[in-house]
Design an enzyme around this catalytic site. Sequence first.
Site, PDB file in Angstrom:
ATOM      1  N   CYS A   1      -2.971  -0.004   7.384  1.00  0.00           N
ATOM      2  CA  CYS A   1      -1.915   1.208   7.083  1.00  0.00           C
ATOM      3  C   CYS A   1      -2.253   2.388   8.215  1.00  0.00           C
ATOM      4  CB  CYS A   1      -2.075   2.067   5.923  1.00  0.00           C
ATOM      5  SG  CYS A   1      -1.421   0.958   4.532  1.00  0.00           S
TER       6      CYS A   1
ATOM      7  N   GLU B   1       0.835   4.227   1.860  1.00  0.00           N
ATOM      8  CA  GLU B   1       1.550   4.444   3.278  1.00  0.00           C
ATOM      9  C   GLU B   1       2.561   3.731   3.600  1.00  0.00           C
ATOM     10  OE1 GLU B   1      -2.924   5.460   3.011  1.00  0.00           O
ATOM     11  OE2 GLU B   1      -1.627   3.853   2.408  1.00  0.00           O
TER      12      GLU B   1
ATOM     13  N   HIS C   1       0.765  -1.195  -0.055  1.00  0.00           N
ATOM     14  CA  HIS C   1      -0.042   0.010   0.123  1.00  0.00           C
ATOM     15  C   HIS C   1       0.812   1.272  -0.009  1.00  0.00           C
ATOM     16  CE1 HIS C   1      -4.020  -2.044   1.820  1.00  0.00           C
ATOM     17  NE2 HIS C   1      -3.392  -2.614   0.851  1.00  0.00           N
TER      18      HIS C   1
ATOM     19  N   CYS D   1      -6.290   2.207   5.348  1.00  0.00           N
ATOM     20  CA  CYS D   1      -6.832   1.233   5.586  1.00  0.00           C
ATOM     21  C   CYS D   1      -6.942   0.727   6.880  1.00  0.00           C
ATOM     22  CB  CYS D   1      -6.350   0.066   4.677  1.00  0.00           C
ATOM     23  SG  CYS D   1      -4.680  -0.839   4.931  1.00  0.00           S
TER      24      CYS D   1
END
Length: 150
Positions: free
Chosen positions: A92, A56, A54, A82
């Site tokens: 995240c 981040e 992801h 998330c």
Amino acid sequence: MTTPLDLDLLARAIDLSRLCPPSRTAFSVGAVIVDADGAVLSEGYSRETDPLCHAEEAALGKLAPADPRLRGATLYSSLEPCSRRASRPRPCAELVIAAGIPRVVVAWREPDLFVTGCEGIGLLAAAGVSVLELPELAASAREVNAHLLD
């Protein structure tokens, strides 16, 4: 309070989301981490380093976990961090909290497409993180993901 720098850096995160390898099963997201003075510390985007990464996570992975600059940093993300994920043990939002980042700015709340009821903003706020949502940039973040929403 929204500043011109917030708008510029969130627009940069959206630009980064356009670099994501296409996926039918995940959003394209960009993230920028800046220090207390607004200097860019790190950038990342979804699937930058592997198919499950992801944005981040990619940006945080480029910094030492104990980097003292994170304690005054702001994370800009084109999509709400998330709160649940199947591909990694920590979502995240938890990674941001663990990093000690005190401020997060997002363009778009995660829609109920892959995860129902994303609570990233709520988790961040409950942990004392200041969260600013800039809905005026949400359309740009959604446009990058139009292939998932049609």
